[in-house]
Design a protein around this motif. Structure first.
Motif, PDB file in Angstrom:
ATOM      1  N   VAL A  27      81.373  87.799  24.896  1.00  9.73           N
ATOM      2  CA  VAL A  27      80.633  88.825  24.160  1.00  9.73           C
ATOM      3  C   VAL A  27      81.572  89.912  23.660  1.00  9.73           C
ATOM      4  CG1 VAL A  27      78.901  90.645  24.373  1.00  9.73           C
ATOM      5  CG2 VAL A  27      78.454  88.396  25.356  1.00  9.73           C
ATOM      6  N   VAL A  28      82.462  90.378  24.531  1.00 11.99           N
ATOM      7  CA  VAL A  28      83.373  91.461  24.151  1.00 11.99           C
ATOM      8  C   VAL A  28      84.309  91.021  23.028  1.00 11.99           C
ATOM      9  CG1 VAL A  28      85.313  92.872  24.953  1.00 11.99           C
ATOM     10  CG2 VAL A  28      83.273  92.621  26.378  1.00 11.99           C
ATOM     11  N   THR A  29      84.896  89.834  23.164  1.00 14.63           N
ATOM     12  CA  THR A  29      85.821  89.377  22.133  1.00 14.63           C
ATOM     13  C   THR A  29      85.101  89.151  20.801  1.00 14.63           C
ATOM     14  OG1 THR A  29      85.534  87.104  22.944  1.00 14.63           O
ATOM     15  CG2 THR A  29      87.455  88.310  23.732  1.00 14.63           C
ATOM     16  N   SER A  30      83.880  88.633  20.854  1.00 14.69           N
ATOM     17  CA  SER A  30      83.114  88.425  19.622  1.00 14.69           C
ATOM     18  C   SER A  30      82.777  89.744  18.945  1.00 14.69           C
ATOM     19  CB  SER A  30      81.824  87.644  19.927  1.00 14.69           C
ATOM     20  OG  SER A  30      82.111  86.364  20.450  1.00 14.69           O
ATOM     21  N   LEU A  31      82.379  90.738  19.739  1.00 16.95           N
ATOM     22  CA  LEU A  31      82.078  92.062  19.161  1.00 16.95           C
ATOM     23  C   LEU A  31      83.313  92.691  18.532  1.00 16.95           C
ATOM     24  CD1 LEU A  31      79.672  93.569  21.860  1.00 16.95           C
ATOM     25  CD2 LEU A  31      79.084  92.775  19.560  1.00 16.95           C
ATOM     26  N   CYS A  32      84.454  92.502  19.176  1.00 18.18           N
ATOM     27  CA  CYS A  32      85.702  93.028  18.602  1.00 18.18           C
ATOM     28  C   CYS A  32      86.017  92.349  17.269  1.00 18.18           C
ATOM     29  CB  CYS A  32      86.856  92.832  19.583  1.00 18.18           C
ATOM     30  SG  CYS A  32      86.812  93.922  21.018  1.00 18.18           S
ATOM     31  N   ALA A  33      85.810  91.030  17.208  1.00 18.44           N
ATOM     32  CA  ALA A  33      86.063  90.301  15.961  1.00 18.44           C
ATOM     33  C   ALA A  33      85.125  90.777  14.857  1.00 18.44           C
ATOM     34  CB  ALA A  33      85.909  88.798  16.192  1.00 18.44           C
ATOM     35  N   LEU A  34      83.850  90.977  15.185  1.00 22.85           N
ATOM     36  CA  LEU A  34      82.892  91.463  14.192  1.00 22.85           C
ATOM     37  C   LEU A  34      83.253  92.862  13.729  1.00 22.85           C
ATOM     38  CD1 LEU A  34      79.523  90.181  15.726  1.00 22.85           C
ATOM     39  CD2 LEU A  34      80.639  89.375  13.643  1.00 22.85           C
ATOM     40  N   THR A  35      83.695  93.709  14.649  1.00 23.73           N
ATOM     41  CA  THR A  35      84.106  95.067  14.284  1.00 23.73           C
ATOM     42  C   THR A  35      85.286  95.039  13.325  1.00 23.73           C
ATOM     43  OG1 THR A  35      83.365  95.907  16.430  1.00 23.73           O
ATOM     44  CG2 THR A  35      84.891  97.293  15.182  1.00 23.73           C
ATOM     45  N   ALA A  36      86.260  94.171  13.607  1.00 27.17           N
ATOM     46  CA  ALA A  36      87.412  94.055  12.710  1.00 27.17           C
ATOM     47  C   ALA A  36      86.984  93.576  11.327  1.00 27.17           C
ATOM     48  CB  ALA A  36      88.436  93.094  13.312  1.00 27.17           C
ATOM     49  N   LEU A  37      86.059  92.610  11.275  1.00 27.23           N
ATOM     50  CA  LEU A  37      85.583  92.129   9.979  1.00 27.23           C
ATOM     51  C   LEU A  37      84.868  93.225   9.202  1.00 27.23           C
ATOM     52  CD1 LEU A  37      84.250  88.542  10.812  1.00 27.23           C
ATOM     53  CD2 LEU A  37      86.194  89.131   9.347  1.00 27.23           C
ATOM     54  N   VAL A  38      84.077  94.049   9.891  1.00 24.57           N
ATOM     55  CA  VAL A  38      83.394  95.165   9.226  1.00 24.57           C
ATOM     56  C   VAL A  38      84.410  96.142   8.639  1.00 24.57           C
ATOM     57  CG1 VAL A  38      81.943  97.188   9.606  1.00 24.57           C
ATOM     58  CG2 VAL A  38      81.270  94.989  10.568  1.00 24.57           C
ATOM     59  N   LEU A  39      85.459  96.438   9.395  1.00 28.34           N
ATOM     60  CA  LEU A  39      86.497  97.337   8.894  1.00 28.34           C
ATOM     61  C   LEU A  39      87.198  96.746   7.674  1.00 28.34           C
ATOM     62  CD1 LEU A  39      88.090  98.539  12.271  1.00 28.34           C
ATOM     63  CD2 LEU A  39      86.583  99.825  10.746  1.00 28.34           C
ATOM     64  N   PHE A  40      87.477  95.439   7.712  1.00 30.38           N
ATOM     65  CA  PHE A  40      88.109  94.791   6.557  1.00 30.38           C
ATOM     66  C   PHE A  40      87.170  94.791   5.354  1.00 30.38           C
ATOM     67  CE2 PHE A  40      90.688  92.043   9.720  1.00 30.38           C
ATOM     68  CZ  PHE A  40      91.601  93.070   9.877  1.00 30.38           C
ATOM     69  N   ALA A  41      85.863  94.594   5.604  1.00 30.85           N
ATOM     70  CA  ALA A  41      84.892  94.596   4.515  1.00 30.85           C
ATOM     71  C   ALA A  41      84.833  95.966   3.850  1.00 30.85           C
ATOM     72  CB  ALA A  41      83.512  94.194   5.031  1.00 30.85           C
ATOM     73  N   LEU A  42      84.893  97.009   4.676  1.00 28.95           N
ATOM     74  CA  LEU A  42      84.903  98.362   4.115  1.00 28.95           C
ATOM     75  C   LEU A  42      86.174  98.612   3.316  1.00 28.95           C
ATOM     76  CD1 LEU A  42      83.494 100.352   7.176  1.00 28.95           C
ATOM     77  CD2 LEU A  42      82.292  99.750   5.062  1.00 28.95           C
ATOM     78  N   LEU A  43      87.270  97.993   3.745  1.00 31.17           N
ATOM     79  CA  LEU A  43      88.543  98.141   3.032  1.00 31.17           C
ATOM     80  C   LEU A  43      88.517  97.409   1.700  1.00 31.17           C
ATOM     81  CD1 LEU A  43      91.612  98.879   2.957  1.00 31.17           C
ATOM     82  CD2 LEU A  43      92.029  96.708   4.120  1.00 31.17           C
ATOM     83  N   GLY A  44      88.010  96.144   1.721  1.00 34.32           N
ATOM     84  CA  GLY A  44      88.057  95.335   0.504  1.00 34.32           C
ATOM     85  C   GLY A  44      86.837  95.504  -0.365  1.00 34.32           C
ATOM     86  N   GLY A  45      85.674  95.390   0.243  1.00 34.42           N
ATOM     87  CA  GLY A  45      84.435  95.554  -0.501  1.00 34.42           C
ATOM     88  C   GLY A  45      84.149  94.412  -1.463  1.00 34.42           C
ATOM     89  N   GLY A  46      82.854  94.209  -1.720  1.00 35.84           N
ATOM     90  CA  GLY A  46      82.436  93.261  -2.738  1.00 35.84           C
ATOM     91  C   GLY A  46      82.844  91.830  -2.461  1.00 35.84           C
ATOM     92  N   ALA A  47      82.969  91.089  -3.584  1.00 34.99           N
ATOM     93  CA  ALA A  47      83.268  89.663  -3.487  1.00 34.99           C
ATOM     94  C   ALA A  47      84.672  89.398  -2.962  1.00 34.99           C
ATOM     95  CB  ALA A  47      83.085  89.000  -4.851  1.00 34.99           C
ATOM     96  N   ASN A  48      85.589  90.361  -3.156  1.00 33.60           N
ATOM     97  CA  ASN A  48      86.966  90.158  -2.690  1.00 33.60           C
ATOM     98  C   ASN A  48      87.025  89.838  -1.203  1.00 33.60           C
ATOM     99  OD1 ASN A  48      87.948  90.620  -5.216  1.00 33.60           O
ATOM    100  ND2 ASN A  48      88.659  92.712  -4.805  1.00 33.60           N
ATOM    101  N   PHE A  49      86.178  90.506  -0.438  1.00 33.50           N
ATOM    102  CA  PHE A  49      86.182  90.298   1.006  1.00 33.50           C
ATOM    103  C   PHE A  49      85.855  88.849   1.346  1.00 33.50           C
ATOM    104  CE2 PHE A  49      83.500  90.075   4.857  1.00 33.50           C
ATOM    105  CZ  PHE A  49      84.458  90.397   5.806  1.00 33.50           C
ATOM    106  N   PHE A  50      84.813  88.295   0.733  1.00 36.04           N
ATOM    107  CA  PHE A  50      84.399  86.929   1.043  1.00 36.04           C
ATOM    108  C   PHE A  50      85.430  85.909   0.563  1.00 36.04           C
ATOM    109  CE2 PHE A  50      80.488  89.440   0.843  1.00 36.04           C
ATOM    110  CZ  PHE A  50      79.950  89.148   2.079  1.00 36.04           C
ATOM    111  N   VAL A  51      86.076  86.181  -0.554  1.00 34.56           N
ATOM    112  CA  VAL A  51      87.150  85.308  -1.032  1.00 34.56           C
ATOM    113  C   VAL A  51      88.287  85.278  -0.023  1.00 34.56           C
ATOM    114  CG1 VAL A  51      88.934  85.017  -2.793  1.00 34.56           C
ATOM    115  CG2 VAL A  51      86.595  85.568  -3.473  1.00 34.56           C
ATOM    116  N   CYS A  52      88.663  86.443   0.466  1.00 39.91           N
ATOM    117  CA  CYS A  52      89.777  86.525   1.403  1.00 39.91           C
ATOM    118  C   CYS A  52      89.434  85.900   2.748  1.00 39.91           C
ATOM    119  CB  CYS A  52      90.199  87.990   1.582  1.00 39.91           C
ATOM    120  SG  CYS A  52      90.909  88.723   0.081  1.00 39.91           S
TER     121      CYS A  52
END
Length: 396
Positions: A27-52
């Motif tokens: 659970v902890v490792t999964s939550l950390c991974a999701l948190t990192a993805l949210v931060l990357f999504a905020l950094l990239g935004g839009g379709a670029n995030f899903f492409v990357c």
């Protein structure tokens, strides 16, 4: 009569549900991974995030399959491998993101000024990232020592945590490439990280894995092995990061070094497999009198193609249940050999050896019984293709 849990016996854990510690870790490792993805999504935004994200995931199944291919004689428990991967993708990535950012802001930039980013890349990041990736290997050494039987296991666990880390890190790199140079820059970074050198992170962390494997199977020099393994991982990572900043020539030199080290590591894995095959022929004859193995079964257990043929034969006489029983038998016999090796190396005590051996022998007995009663009614069953065996059904 108590029902056996073959997977629990093979994994060396208490039968029943997964441990609370493992569930919390997942659970902890999964939550950390999701948190990192949210931060990357905020950094990239839009379709670029899903492409990357798609580009980062693309090489992972191939790399995971290649790693698991090395571990066919005695596969590691799936839940441990998943935990290692999630640790790399979650705890290690999120921790590195925070610590590298803080190190840049409060250490390297104040000390080195304009060269702060360079020193963070070359010195700070390798230390932080390899320490965080290696931490899960130390956790496994502490809680799952008996699952780490040698170089191959150390490499497999190290590769899994590193592949999880590299996948998430690549999302960040691809987003930065798009932001800084558009699609052409993204293509160049993807070719380097996703095509040319996807093995680099697993290779770096494999050095820590070697140290952990040594510590799990020897009585002396454990701390030294762990320290040297971690330092080697940090050094290789630092050299690679420096090479990426030194142009094509520097990168080519470091890449060649990494490739040579990868060949050496794979050679060690294959030599260890040959040693295990010899040990199957050394230890299992001691069980011929039990009827659990025949000389032909020992030959089958020492060759991967014959193991595969045995599982196909079992399926032909009894369907999926018989194939599962054959697989359990093969893995239990291999674990029995590894148990003898650990006893000879002096890393386990006599009570543990006796208890574990009893569990494995019981599983081998039950697997044979399952094969004896699993029959497809249509027609007589063919004899085992590898020769006379206790698995052969009685005539008629």
């Amino acid at each position: 009569m108590t029902t056996l849990d073959p997977q629990a016996i093979l994994a060396g854990r208490t039968p029943g549900r997964p441990s609370i510690k493992l569930m919390v870790g997942m659970v902890v490792t999964s939550l950390c991974a999701l948190t990192a993805l949210v931060l990357f999504a905020l950094l990239g935004g839009g379709a670029n995030f899903f492409v990357c994200v798609g580009l980062a995931v693309l090489p992972v199944p191939i790399m995971v399959a290649a790693v698991l291919l090395l571990d066919r004689l005695e596969p590691e428990p799936t839940r441990d491998l998943v935990f290692a991967f999630l640790w790399g993708a979650g705890v290690a990535v999120l921790g590195a993101l925070v610590l590298n950012t803080l190190g840049l802001k409060y250490v390297t930039e104040p000390v080195f000024g304009d060269q702060g980013r360079f020193w963070t890349t070359v010195a700070g990041a390798p230390v932080v990232e390899e320490a965080l990736k290696g931490a899960v290997l130390f956790v496994l050494l502490w809680f799952r020592r008996n699952e780490i039987d040698g170089v191959t296991d150390g490499f497999v666990y190290a590769a899994m945590v590193a592949l999880g880390f590299a996948m998430m890190e690549n999302v960040s790199y691809y987003l930065q490439a798009l932001d800084g140079g558009g699609t052409q820059r993204l293509e160049a970074v993807f070719v380097l990280r996703g095509v040319v050198a996807p093995f680099c992170h697993p290779l770096f962390t494999a050095m820590t894995g070697l140290g952990v494997a040594y510590a799990a199977n020897r009585r002396t020099g454990r701390v030294t092995a762990l320290v040297l393994g971690l330092l080697a991982a940090m050094l290789l990572h630092a050299l690679w990061n420096a090479g990426t900043l030194m142009g094509a020539g520097g990168l080519a030199v470091v890449y060649a070094l990494n490739f040579v080290l990868l060949v050496v590591l794979l050679t060690l894995v294959f030599l260890e497999r040959r040693t295990l095959v010899r040990q199957i022929g050394h230890y299992l004859p001691g069980y011929l009198h039990t009827g659990l193995v025949t000389p032909q079964d020992i030959v089958m257990l020492g060759r991967i193609p014959l193991r595969r043929e045995a599982r196909r034969w079992a399926r032909s006489i009894g369907g999926k249940g018989a194939a599962r029983a054959m697989s359990d038998y093969q893995l239990a016999a291999t674990e029995l050999v590894l148990l003898h090796r650990r006893m000879d190396n002096g890393v386990i005590d006599v009570p543990f050896f006796a208890r574990r051996r009893g569990e494995l022998l019981r599983l081998m007995v039950v697997a044979r019984q399952a094969l004896a009663i699993s029959r497809i009614p249509a027609g007589p069953a063919a004899p085992p293709p590898w020769g006379p065996s206790g698995f052969a059904p009685p005539p008629g």
